[in-house]
Design an enzyme around this catalytic site. Structure first.
Site, PDB file in Angstrom:
ATOM      1  N   LYS A  22       0.833  -1.212   0.000  1.00  0.00           N
ATOM      2  CA  LYS A  22       0.000   0.000   0.000  1.00  0.00           C
ATOM      3  C   LYS A  22       0.865   1.259   0.000  1.00  0.00           C
ATOM      4  O   LYS A  22       0.642   2.170  -0.799  1.00  0.00           O
ATOM      5  CB  LYS A  22      -0.892  -0.012   1.251  1.00  0.00           C
ATOM      6  CG  LYS A  22      -1.531   1.344   1.554  1.00  0.00           C
ATOM      7  CD  LYS A  22      -2.423   1.299   2.770  1.00  0.00           C
ATOM      8  CE  LYS A  22      -1.782   1.562   4.096  1.00  0.00           C
ATOM      9  NZ  LYS A  22      -1.458   2.963   4.393  1.00  0.00           N
ATOM     10  N   ASN A  23       1.844   1.289   0.902  1.00  0.00           N
ATOM     11  CA  ASN A  23       2.588   2.542   1.076  1.00  0.00           C
ATOM     12  C   ASN A  23       3.621   2.806  -0.020  1.00  0.00           C
ATOM     13  O   ASN A  23       4.293   3.840  -0.006  1.00  0.00           O
ATOM     14  CB  ASN A  23       3.227   2.591   2.472  1.00  0.00           C
ATOM     15  CG  ASN A  23       2.157   2.788   3.542  1.00  0.00           C
ATOM     16  OD1 ASN A  23       1.016   3.106   3.222  1.00  0.00           O
ATOM     17  ND2 ASN A  23       2.525   2.581   4.797  1.00  0.00           N
ATOM     18  N   ARG A  93      -4.897  10.612   4.448  1.00  0.00           N
ATOM     19  CA  ARG A  93      -3.861  11.643   4.596  1.00  0.00           C
ATOM     20  C   ARG A  93      -2.830  11.581   3.475  1.00  0.00           C
ATOM     21  O   ARG A  93      -2.237  12.599   3.112  1.00  0.00           O
ATOM     22  CB  ARG A  93      -3.122  11.457   5.927  1.00  0.00           C
ATOM     23  CG  ARG A  93      -3.950  11.591   7.152  1.00  0.00           C
ATOM     24  CD  ARG A  93      -3.078  11.340   8.351  1.00  0.00           C
ATOM     25  NE  ARG A  93      -1.878  12.158   8.264  1.00  0.00           N
ATOM     26  CZ  ARG A  93      -1.798  13.399   8.687  1.00  0.00           C
ATOM     27  NH1 ARG A  93      -2.825  13.968   9.246  1.00  0.00           N
ATOM     28  NH2 ARG A  93      -0.679  14.081   8.556  1.00  0.00           N
ATOM     29  N   CYS A 117      -4.775  12.783  13.390  1.00  0.00           N
ATOM     30  CA  CYS A 117      -5.505  11.534  13.176  1.00  0.00           C
ATOM     31  C   CYS A 117      -5.335  10.666  14.400  1.00  0.00           C
ATOM     32  O   CYS A 117      -4.713  11.077  15.378  1.00  0.00           O
ATOM     33  CB  CYS A 117      -5.024  10.831  11.916  1.00  0.00           C
ATOM     34  SG  CYS A 117      -3.456  10.047  12.125  1.00  0.00           S
ATOM     35  N   ARG A 122       0.596  14.483  13.455  1.00  0.00           N
ATOM     36  CA  ARG A 122       1.081  14.296  12.085  1.00  0.00           C
ATOM     37  C   ARG A 122       1.112  15.563  11.224  1.00  0.00           C
ATOM     38  O   ARG A 122       0.380  15.686  10.243  1.00  0.00           O
ATOM     39  CB  ARG A 122       0.273  13.189  11.391  1.00  0.00           C
ATOM     40  CG  ARG A 122       0.367  11.885  12.131  1.00  0.00           C
ATOM     41  CD  ARG A 122      -0.379  10.793  11.449  1.00  0.00           C
ATOM     42  NE  ARG A 122       0.331  10.206  10.331  1.00  0.00           N
ATOM     43  CZ  ARG A 122      -0.183   9.254   9.556  1.00  0.00           C
ATOM     44  NH1 ARG A 122      -1.393   8.811   9.782  1.00  0.00           N
ATOM     45  NH2 ARG A 122       0.498   8.753   8.559  1.00  0.00           N
ATOM     46  N   ASP A 308       4.601   0.379  12.091  1.00  0.00           N
ATOM     47  CA  ASP A 308       3.411  -0.277  11.535  1.00  0.00           C
ATOM     48  C   ASP A 308       3.267  -1.737  11.977  1.00  0.00           C
ATOM     49  O   ASP A 308       2.284  -2.393  11.615  1.00  0.00           O
ATOM     50  CB  ASP A 308       3.430  -0.201   9.991  1.00  0.00           C
ATOM     51  CG  ASP A 308       3.137   1.213   9.499  1.00  0.00           C
ATOM     52  OD1 ASP A 308       2.636   2.034  10.287  1.00  0.00           O
ATOM     53  OD2 ASP A 308       3.430   1.500   8.319  1.00  0.00           O
ATOM     54  N   VAL A 330       7.908   6.724  17.059  1.00  0.00           N
ATOM     55  CA  VAL A 330       7.624   7.438  15.801  1.00  0.00           C
ATOM     56  C   VAL A 330       6.370   8.314  15.914  1.00  0.00           C
ATOM     57  O   VAL A 330       6.376   9.478  15.513  1.00  0.00           O
ATOM     58  CB  VAL A 330       7.517   6.444  14.616  1.00  0.00           C
ATOM     59  CG1 VAL A 330       7.208   7.171  13.317  1.00  0.00           C
ATOM     60  CG2 VAL A 330       8.805   5.641  14.480  1.00  0.00           C
ATOM     61  N   ARG A 400      -8.851  -0.324   4.352  1.00  0.00           N
ATOM     62  CA  ARG A 400      -7.952   0.677   3.762  1.00  0.00           C
ATOM     63  C   ARG A 400      -6.606   0.054   3.424  1.00  0.00           C
ATOM     64  O   ARG A 400      -5.943   0.496   2.489  1.00  0.00           O
ATOM     65  CB  ARG A 400      -7.715   1.818   4.760  1.00  0.00           C
ATOM     66  CG  ARG A 400      -8.922   2.686   4.982  1.00  0.00           C
ATOM     67  CD  ARG A 400      -8.548   3.845   5.839  1.00  0.00           C
ATOM     68  NE  ARG A 400      -7.328   4.457   5.317  1.00  0.00           N
ATOM     69  CZ  ARG A 400      -6.556   5.297   5.968  1.00  0.00           C
ATOM     70  NH1 ARG A 400      -6.864   5.648   7.190  1.00  0.00           N
ATOM     71  NH2 ARG A 400      -5.489   5.811   5.419  1.00  0.00           N
TER      72      ARG A 400
HETATM   73  N1  EPU Z   1       6.518  14.581  10.955  1.00  0.00           N
HETATM   74  C1  EPU Z   1       6.676  15.911  11.239  1.00  0.00           C
HETATM   75  N2  EPU Z   1       6.581  16.827  10.209  1.00  0.00           N
HETATM   76  C2  EPU Z   1       6.348  16.447   8.934  1.00  0.00           C
HETATM   77  C3  EPU Z   1       6.204  15.083   8.644  1.00  0.00           C
HETATM   78  C4  EPU Z   1       6.300  14.161   9.678  1.00  0.00           C
HETATM   79  O1  EPU Z   1       6.861  16.300  12.390  1.00  0.00           O
HETATM   80  O2  EPU Z   1       6.277  17.320   8.049  1.00  0.00           O
HETATM   81  C5  EPU Z   1       6.606  13.590  12.048  1.00  0.00           C
HETATM   82  C6  EPU Z   1       5.308  12.797  12.253  1.00  0.00           C
HETATM   83  O3  EPU Z   1       4.388  13.506  13.057  1.00  0.00           O
HETATM   84  C7  EPU Z   1       5.809  11.520  12.901  1.00  0.00           C
HETATM   85  C8  EPU Z   1       7.181  11.328  12.226  1.00  0.00           C
HETATM   86  O4  EPU Z   1       7.525  12.580  11.660  1.00  0.00           O
HETATM   87  O5  EPU Z   1       5.993  11.713  14.274  1.00  0.00           O
HETATM   88  C9  EPU Z   1       7.196  10.284  11.145  1.00  0.00           C
HETATM   89  O6  EPU Z   1       6.106  10.455  10.276  1.00  0.00           O
HETATM   90  P1  EPU Z   1       6.173  10.170   8.728  1.00  0.00           P
HETATM   91  O7  EPU Z   1       6.033  11.462   8.002  1.00  0.00           O
HETATM   92  O8  EPU Z   1       7.328   9.317   8.414  1.00  0.00           O
HETATM   93  O9  EPU Z   1       4.836   9.345   8.508  1.00  0.00           O
HETATM   94  P2  EPU Z   1       3.936   9.401   7.227  1.00  0.00           P
HETATM   95  O10 EPU Z   1       4.785   9.632   6.044  1.00  0.00           O
HETATM   96  O11 EPU Z   1       2.776  10.280   7.455  1.00  0.00           O
HETATM   97  C10 EPU Z   1       4.151   6.868   6.574  1.00  0.00           C
HETATM   98  C11 EPU Z   1       3.227   5.727   6.370  1.00  0.00           C
HETATM   99  C12 EPU Z   1       2.667   5.274   7.715  1.00  0.00           C
HETATM  100  C13 EPU Z   1       3.849   4.864   8.593  1.00  0.00           C
HETATM  101  C14 EPU Z   1       4.845   6.012   8.711  1.00  0.00           C
HETATM  102  C15 EPU Z   1       6.104   5.665   9.482  1.00  0.00           C
HETATM  103  C16 EPU Z   1       2.347   6.132   4.155  1.00  0.00           C
HETATM  104  C17 EPU Z   1       1.201   6.515   3.301  1.00  0.00           C
HETATM  105  N3  EPU Z   1       2.140   6.143   5.484  1.00  0.00           N
HETATM  106  O12 EPU Z   1       3.390   7.907   7.181  1.00  0.00           O
HETATM  107  O13 EPU Z   1       1.847   4.160   7.476  1.00  0.00           O
HETATM  108  O14 EPU Z   1       3.403   4.511   9.865  1.00  0.00           O
HETATM  109  O15 EPU Z   1       5.234   6.466   7.409  1.00  0.00           O
HETATM  110  O16 EPU Z   1       6.746   4.590   8.900  1.00  0.00           O
HETATM  111  O17 EPU Z   1       3.418   5.798   3.662  1.00  0.00           O
HETATM  112  C18 EPU Z   1       0.023   2.723   7.859  1.00  0.00           C
HETATM  113  O18 EPU Z   1       0.276   2.166   6.774  1.00  0.00           O
HETATM  114  O19 EPU Z   1      -0.793   2.238   8.685  1.00  0.00           O
HETATM  115  C19 EPU Z   1       0.687   3.971   8.221  1.00  0.00           C
HETATM  116  C20 EPU Z   1       0.249   4.779   9.168  1.00  0.00           C
END
Ligand code: EPU
Length: 421
Positions: A22-23, A93, A117, A122, A308, A330, A400
Site C-alpha cells: 500500500k505505502n 492523509r 488523526c 502528524r 506499523d 515514531v 484501507r
Molecule cells: N513529521 C513531522 N513533520 C512532517 C512530517 C512528519 O513532524 O512534516 C513527524 C510525524 O508527526 C511523525 C514522524 O515525523 O511523528 C514520522 O512520520 P512520517 O512522516 O514518516 O509518517 P507518514 O509519512 O505520514 C508513513 C506511512 C505510515 C507509517 C509512517 C512511518 C504512508 C502513506 N504512510 O506515514 O503508514 O506509519 O510512514 O513509517 O506511507 C500505515 O500504513 O498504517 C501507516 C500509518
C-alpha cells in the site's frame, strides 16, 4: 459499516500470496502525475486507499483504467484541475502526496491540509518547508495548502526529522526541478526506494537510493514513453500474517514477498520462538504448536523495527510467556489498540510511550472497535486466540490497508466472517 466476527482457537496452517505494498502504491500512483506518456502500474493491492487515490486522480481529470489483475493504466494528458479536496484528504492523509508532483509539473497545487488523526498530530511542515526552499510560494488559507512556482529550483535539503511521505513528496518535486537537489536525512523505507526506482524508470536521475542522502539531478520532462512498473510486496502485510500464525502456535508460508525487507521483524519473531525459513521471495514461519515468548520492541525508522508492526506485537505479547516492553518512538499516540486488547483480558500497562505487556493465559472474545489500520490488525490477531467470538467494528480501517483479509485468514483455517451492517 461492516464488522468482522472471529471465533478464536484454530491453529493457523497454510500458504498465502502477499499483495503489493500500500505505502509504495500510493506515492507511485501520485508520481504518475509527472509522466507525459501513459503509465502502467502492476501488483497494485485491492484496497480502499487505492480506490481513494484513483478517485483523487480522476477528479483532476486524469484518465484511469483498471484490468481484472489490478494493473492500473494512468493517462495524465486530460488533467484539468490541481486540487485535492477536503473530503478525500480527510479520509486518506496520503493524498498530500499529490502536492510535490502537481507543483513540479504544472507549477500549481491546492491540497486540503490533513488534520490530526488517531495515531498523532502528524504535521506536514517538513513537506512545506522543503518545497519553499525549492522556491515555491506557499500559502495556507481556508484549510488548504496553495502552492505556486514557475519552476522549482534544486537545493540542499536537510530534513529536520525522518519522514516517509515528506521524503517522497520532496523527491517527486525535485525530479523536475532546475539543477541538483541533495536531500539529507531522507527516509530509507523500502517504499521510498520503490518510488525512487519508479521515478528513474520514467527518466529521473536519482542516486543514493536506499541511503539517507538522495541526490536528484533535475530533468526537463519525465515519462516520454510508456513504462510499466510492478509495486514491491507489502512488508507490513507480510509481518501481520506472520504474527497471526505465531499467536496461534501455527505455521504459514507467505509467497511473493521479500524477506530482506523484514530483518528486524523476523529477528523478533525468532526471539518469540518461531522457526523461520526464507527463500528469495517467500517466508515460512512455524511455531510447532507452541505459544510465543514475550519480546520487547522499540519502533524506529527503517531498517529498525517498524511502527506499523507495533500493534500486532502488542497483541502477540498479550498471550505470550513473560513480559514484553513495547516502546513507540515514531508517533505519539499509537496505542489506541491497548484499551481494546484490555477489554479482551490483556494485561497491558501504558506508561507514556511504552506499553508493558504481561502475558496472560487466555484472552476472551469481546466486541471491540478498530481505531486505525494497524490497531485493527492487532485486534484481529488477538481474536484468533481469544476464547469465543470477537466482533471487530469499524473495519473500514482494515479495508484501507489489508487486501481481502477475511479470505486470506480463512485460507489459513481461521473462523472469520464479514457481516454487512
Ligand atoms: N513529521 C513531522 N513533520 C512532517 C512530517 C512528519 O513532524 O512534516 C513527524 C510525524 O508527526 C511523525 C514522524 O515525523 O511523528 C514520522 O512520520 P512520517 O512522516 O514518516 O509518517 P507518514 O509519512 O505520514 C508513513 C506511512 C505510515 C507509517 C509512517 C512511518 C504512508 C502513506 N504512510 O506515514 O503508514 O506509519 O510512514 O513509517 O506511507 C500505515 O500504513 O498504517 C501507516 C500509518
Amino acid at each position: 459499516m461492516d464488522k468482522l466476527i472471529i471465533t478464536g482457537g484454530t491453529r493457523l496452517d497454510g500458504e498465502l500470496r502477499i499483495s503489493g505494498a500500500k505505502n509504495a502504491a500510493l506515492p507511485i500512483l501520485a508520481a504518475t502525475l509527472l509522466s507525459h506518456a501513459p503509465v502502467s502500474i502492476g501488483n497494485v493491492p485491492h484496497l480502499h486507499d487505492i480506490t481513494t487515490t484513483m478517485e483523487l486522480l480522476g477528479r483532476m481529470g486524469v484518465g484511469l483504467t483498471v484490468d481484472e489483475k489490478m494493473n492500473i493504466q494512468v493517462d495524465t494528458s486530460t488533467i484539468n484541475s490541481f486540487v485535492a479536496p477536503y473530503e478525500l484528504v480527510r479520509t486518506m492523509r496520503a493524498s498530500i502526496l499529490v502536492l510535490g508532483p502537481l507543483l513540479a509539473r504544472f507549477g500549481e497545487a491546492h491540497v486540503s491540509l490533513p488534520g490530526g488523526c488517531a495515531i498523532g498530530s502528524r504535521p506536514v511542515d517538513i513537506h512545506l518547508s522543503g518545497l519553499a526552499q525549492m522556491g515555491a510560494e506557499i500559502t495556507l488559507d481556508g484549510g488548504f495548502i496553495h502552492a505556486k512556482v514557475k519552476r522549482l529550483k534544486g537545493c540542499r535539503l536537510m530534513l529536520e526529522q525522518i519522514t516517509v511521505t515528506g521524503t517522497e513528496n520532496l523527491l517527486m518535486a525535485a525530479v523536475l526541478a532546475e539543477g541538483t537537489t541533495i536531500m539529507e536525512n531522507a527516509a530509507k523505507e523500502p517504499e521510498v526506494t520503490d518510488l525512487a526506482h519508479f521515478l528513474n524508470k520514467m527518466g529521473a536521475k536519482i542516486t543514493g537510493i536506499g541511503t539517507d542522502v538522495l541526490t536528484i539531478e533535475g530533468v526537463e520532462k519525465l515519462g516520454e514513453t510508456t513504462v510499466h512498473y510492478d509495486i514491491l510486496p507489502d512488508r507490513i502485510e507480510t509481518g501481520t500474517y506472520l504474527c497471526a500464525a505465531a499467536i496461534t502456535g501455527g505455521r504459514v508460508k507467505l509467497k511473493d514477498t521479500r524477506p530482506d525487507l523484514l530483518d528486524a521483524v523476523l529477528a523478533k519473531l525468532v526471539e518469540a520462538g518461531a522457526e523461520i525459513t526464507t527463500g528469495d521471495d517467500w517466508i515460512e514461519l512455524d511455531m510447532h504448536g507452541k505459544s510465543p515468548k514475550a519480546v520487547s520492541v522499540r519502533t524506529l525508522p527503517y531498517p529498525a523495527f517498524p511502527t506499523d508492526m507495533q500493534a500486532q506485537f502488542c497483541a502477540m505479547n498479550a498471550i505470550a510467556e513473560g513480559v514484553g516492553i513495547v516502546t513507540e518512538t515514531v508517533f505519539e499516540n499509537r496505542f489506541m489498540h491497548v484499551n481494546e486488547l484490555q477489554r479482551m483480558g490483556a494485561d497491558i500497562r501504558l506508561e507514556s510511550n511504552t506499553a508493558i505487556c504481561t502475558g496472560v493465559k487466555k484472552l476472551t472474545g469481546a466486541p471491540v472497535m478498530a481505531t486505525d489500520l494497524r490497531a485493527s490488525a492487532s485486534l484481529v490477531i488477538a481474536a484468533l486466540v481469544a476464547e469465543g467470538d470477537t466482533v471487530v467494528d469499524r473495519i473500514y480501517h482494515i479495508d484501507r490497508g489489508y487486501d481481502h483479509i477475511e479470505e486470506k485468514l480463512a485460507q489459513l483455517g481461521a473462523t472469520i466472517r464479514r457481516v454487512p451492517k
